[in-house]
Design a protein around this motif. Structure first.
Motif: not given
Length: 218
Positions: A138-142, A145-148
């Motif tokens: 979940x932390x990796x997904x977040x 998303x922030x990078x995108x």
């Protein structure tokens, strides 16, 4: 009833774990007892509490841990000074915390029973590993998303800069055209005024029947 928890750790859970471990450190207890106490409150296994402490929480409280260790040592010094001379031990007692291995245990005499208890509590359940991996995912997904979102904002900012440059160029061209138009209008106005002046003073004559010229300007 077995303790089974698969939900994620909340901020309040981490805070309770940290406060309990620090209190046991100051009181000269062990981290294993702290994990047992937190596990009873949160309905989690002590192994899960130990894994959470070592993997996530401890690094946020390094200074507090060092302070608690100093308080523990001060407490033991005061207790040793208060003992009668004949009751003081002749040889220093070796404590697990002084060995500085992984600092998993707090000061307590080293015994085979404690080592066995440590190995038993270090065994993690499958649900604890799954929960940790889910949190990590979940932390990796977040983070992705922030990078995108950051890349999208950078692209939009670049487009706005280009549009601003184009508008500035158009504004400069319009300003030059406007100034040229003003100059043309000013020259035309001067020419009209000059022509009107010539017509005002130009004499006009008319031939009469008797052959005389009549000045019409009069």
């Amino acid at each position: 009833m077995p303790k089974v928890r698969q939900d994620a750790w909340s901020h309040e859970d981490d805070l309770l774990l940290a406060e309990t471990v620090l209190r046991h450190i100051r009181e000269g207890s062990t981290q294993l007892k702290a994990f047992d106490e937190v596990g009873d409150i949160l309905n989690r296994t002590s192994a899960a509490c130990g894994f959470r402490w070592n993997a996530e929480v401890r690094q946020k409280y390094e200074q507090a841990v060092e302070l608690a260790k100093k308080q523990r040592k001060e407490k033991k010094r005061k207790e040793a000074k208060q003992q009668p001379v004949y009751q003081r031990p002749q040889a220093p007692v070796v404590y697990q915390a002084e060995i500085e291995e992984e600092d998993y245990l707090l000061p307590e005499p080293v015994t085979a029973e404690i080592h066995e208890e440590k190995r038993a509590h270090q065994e993690l359940g499958l649900e604890d590993v799954i929960s940790f991996l889910n949190n990590l995912k979940q932390e990796s997904t977040n983070s992705g998303s922030l990078q995108n979102r950051l890349s999208e904002l950078e692209r939009q900012n670049k487009e706005l800069v280009e549009q601003n440059q184009q508008l500035n160029g158009q504004l400069e061209a319009m300003t030059e055209d406007y100034q040229a138009l003003i100059q043309i209008m000013d020259r035309a106005r001067k020419m009209v005024m000059f022509d009107d002046s010539d017509h005002a003073y130009k004499p006009q004559f008319r031939m009469e029947k008797n052959g005389n010229l009549e000045n019409l300007a009069r």
